[in-house]
Write an enzyme that holds these catalytic residues in place. Structure first.
Site: not given
Ligand code: BGC
Length: 742
Positions: A288-290
């Protein structure tokens, strides 16, 4: 339509434990992976799926949070560390993982190595303007070597988002607006990071292509915003670089922050499972992104963290970056029967697989030692490569003959906020230190030791504060030539740095006006993270060299180009508009039913010309190339045939130079409308003065293929095609042929 159908079917199936685990295909590490999985507690499995911030991150540092991190590592509660700190931090943390955790599973150490690690290369958009895949691969190979020496094993790059909107600050991290060129650049970067022979070479790092998908299309160019496009645009524009990355063997894919078809990508089961995993055949790690798993709640797509967790897992997102939703919710989801533990096993299997491939179980420290870091980073060879890649990334946008600067130029004034600035690395510059950078002033002193060079570090980026006008006029009057060192500060591009205007900000235009008032020749040396609107400069200065954020050796590289030691050869990979109101403006657009014409009711602006200031593919040289004799070796082909286009390119100027010869194709009539032209090939050639070269491009049916919503498939249609060859997307020679289906 296929995606709509998948969304529909997924809706019927329900986003719950009905979803089947995504089988890993069998491989050499299966037995070891299965044996580890059998020993693991659920907590330890979830730990592998958690990427937490390390000591190098401002949010952690050296205090209590760092001590908590050590305990987490010892407990097996974390599988990867983002921004780990220096090589000593890496070694220490890895020791806790392999020697003091129950199962001794090594950690990944992650970082954003985007255009260099310690030696900083030009920003990626600039590198793409070289159209030189071998050079891009080499730059990323050096970045990987330096990063590996500091213990990094898993990179968060390259970025493969195609974008047609220069307001979006992240265009500096990508390869511009064209899917074909972006695919090649993405592959070159991955080859540089990962090497050619699997992941076990300790001098390489694992690449992660990002952001899947459509992030470059955020509305208004505003970061994290909604993206809204149909499946044609998805498949013909945004997907190709990701397909190319997977074909190149990229180890990981990162999801994006935006929605596609109104579904956040981190939870987009049809896109992640059906397209990424099944159709594109991606078997590596999806991350996932941040913090984006938790953001599903703010999107209004999940009611709570538990639902968000289940949605991301159902989409086969293996690692959650930074936030702890997986940690806090997986146990309860399994206990309640909402989640099948096999989904967790599959995810952990994929993570362990990459740890084995990297050789971490045999040598958890890989290439990392303090000695390696010291001896390798910023070496002479790396600096030389940084300088050469900067020279090969700068785009000459205008030249009325003042460049290259001859030896007669004895008095040079450099005026503007970048006159002697070392802050020229750009954002995402990893461990790059501005104190190691060569400023324009220093570069000019190195290149022109006999000249008298003055510098005026004046100008404001953020406000129109008053200038010491008399000082600027005096410096200009005393000079034979003025370098206007203007542009955007680095804070104005990259993540969370969208702009609504595209001008050179603050009071900098006033500096240029003052210099113009003296009548002295001037060159705009433009530092920027994106295409800017510079029509005034095009009309009022004598030359423009776009140097982007050129990296550690920037000043030396600029000076060598200004001196003509290197003849500029780069071409824009993103259109420069005349005005921000034209955005999105890109070369491969559709024709309208009323293409711009002199008649009132045609598709045009009434206040400015329609076209760009500089089109895609544009860039000048100190020499001139002429194009002639575009010929096709046949008039028609069938699906299995190939056709050859040949063209003659001649250097009609006085110096040797490189030219990027571009091939575009237009499909005249389709079952859906087709772009007015699409880049399908290019060659970079070196010609001496007076020399010519006949080049040929082979065109086959695969190059004519596109995705159509009518057929719901990739198709190659019969009909008339134009073949266009030229120095940029706006100036081309053209011939046609017909494709006949037998
Ligand atoms: C960015 C990613 C990056 C991550 C970790 C995010 O905010 O969107 O591109 O890899 O931070 O630094």
């Amino acid at each position: 339509m296929r995606i709509f159908l998948w969304i529909f079917l997924a809706g019927i199936a329900g986003f719950s434990c009905n979803t089947q685990p995504q089988q890993r295909s069998s491989g050499p590490y299966d037995e070891q992976i299965d044996s580890i999985l059998q020993k693991m507690t659920l907590y330890e499995k979830v730990g592998q799926m958690y990427q937490c911030l390390g000591r190098g991150h401002a949010r952690v540092g050296d205090g209590e949070k760092a001590r908590d991190l050590i305990e987490l590592v010892k407990a097996g509660g974390v599988g990867s560390i983002l921004v780990p700190g220096d090589v000593h931090d890496v070694e220490e943390m890895q020791r806790f993982a392999v020697e003091e955790s129950r199962l001794g599973i090594p950690l990944f150490f992650n970082y954003d190595v985007i255009h260099g690690f310690k030696t900083i290369f030009p920003m990626p958009l600039a590198l793409s303007c070289s159209w030189d895949t071998a050079m891009v691969r080499r730059a990323h190979q050096i970045a990987a070597l330096e990063a590996a020496s500091a213990g990094i094993s898993y990179n968060h790059g390259p970025m493969a988002d195609v974008s047609r909107d220069p307001r979006w600050g992240r265009v500096m991290e990508g390869n511009g607006e064209d899917p074909f060129l972006s695919s090649l650049m993405t592959q070159a970067a991955i080859r540089g990071f990962q090497g050619n022979s699997g992941l076990d070479d300790p001098q390489t790092i694992m690449a992660c292509v990002k952001h899947f998908i459509g992030y470059g299309a955020v509305e208004g160019g505003r970061d994290y915003n909604t993206a809204d496009f149909g499946e044609e645009t998805l498949r013909n524009i945004h997907l190709p670089p990701f397909q190319a990355a997977i074909d190149e063997g990229v180890a990981s894919v990162m999801t994006s922050f935006n929605v596609v078809e109104s579904v956040p990508t981190v939870a987009h089961e049809p896109l992640l499972r059906a397209v990424l995993r099944k159709e594109l055949g991606f078997e590596g790690i999806v991350i996932s992104d941040f913090g984006s798993v938790g953001e599903l709640i703010k999107h209004g797509y999940a009611t709570n963290a538990s639902e968000a967790t289940n949605q991301a897992l159902t989409g086969t997102v293996d690692i959650e970056m930074q936030s702890r939703n997986y940690h806090e919710n997986i146990q309860q989801l399994i206990d309640s029967g909402e989640l099948d533990e096999r989904i967790i096993d599959e995810a952990v299997g994929r993570i362990l697989q990459k740890k084995f491939e990297l050789g971490l179980f045999e040598n958890p420290y890989r290439f990392a030692t303090a000695e390696q870091t010291d001896s390798l980073t910023l070496s002479e060879t790396h600096r030389k490569m940084a300088r050469e890649s900067a020279e090969r990334s700068m785009v000459l946008l205008k030249n009325n003959g003042v460049l290259p600067m001859g030896n007669s130029v004895k008095n040079i004034a450099i005026i503007g906020p970048f006159a002697d600035s070392k802050d020229i690395l750009g954002r995402w510059s990893a461990k790059g230190d501005t104190s190691d950078a060569i400023s324009l002033y220093t570069g000019m002193k190195n290149q022109f030791p006999g000249a008298h060079i003055t510098k005026l570090n004046v100008g404001d980026f953020w406000k129109e504060s008053p200038l010491k006008e008399a000082e600027i006029i005096k410096a200009a009057k005393n000079a034979d030539l003025v370098l206007l060192a203007l542009g955007e500060p680095k804070e104005m591009s990259a993540e969370a740095a969208s702009r609504a205007t595209l001008d050179i900000p603050g009071n900098q235009i006033r500096i240029a006006e003052l210099v113009k008032s003296t009548g002295k020749p001037s060159v705009l040396v433009l530092f920027n993270g994106r295409p800017l609107t510079i029509s005034w400069y095009q009309e009022n200065v004598d030359a423009i060299l776009d140097v982007w954020f050129p990296g550690t050796e920037g000043g030396n590289a600029i000076a060598r180009v200004l001196a003509g030691e290197y003849n500029p050869s780069s071409k824009l990979t993103m259109t420069f508009p005349r005005h921000v109101g034209q955005v999105p403006l890109y070369y491969n657009h559709y024709s309208t039913g009323r293409p711009a014409a002199s008649s009132q009711y045609s598709s045009k602006y009434i206040d400015i010309p329609n076209g760009p200031l500089y089109p895609f593919g544009f860039g000048l040289s100190y020499t001139t190339f002429s194009y002639s004799n575009l010929k096709l070796n046949r008039e028609n082909i069938t699906l299995g045939d190939r056709i050859e286009a040949s063209v003659t390119v001649t250097n009609i100027g006085n110096v040797e130079g490189e030219e990027i010869v571009q091939l575009y194709i237009r499909d005249h009539v389709g079952e859906i409308v087709r772009p007015v032209k699409e880049l399908k090939g290019f060659r970079k050639i070196l010609l001496k003065p007076g020399e010519d070269q006949q080049l040929s491009f082979v065109i086959d049916a695969k190059m004519l293929q596109y995705w159509s919503s009518v057929s719901d498939d990739y198709i190659t249609e019969s009909g008339i095609f134009s073949v266009m060859v030229g120095p940029n997307s706006a100036e081309v020679l053209s011939q046609t042929f017909e494709l006949i289906h037998e």
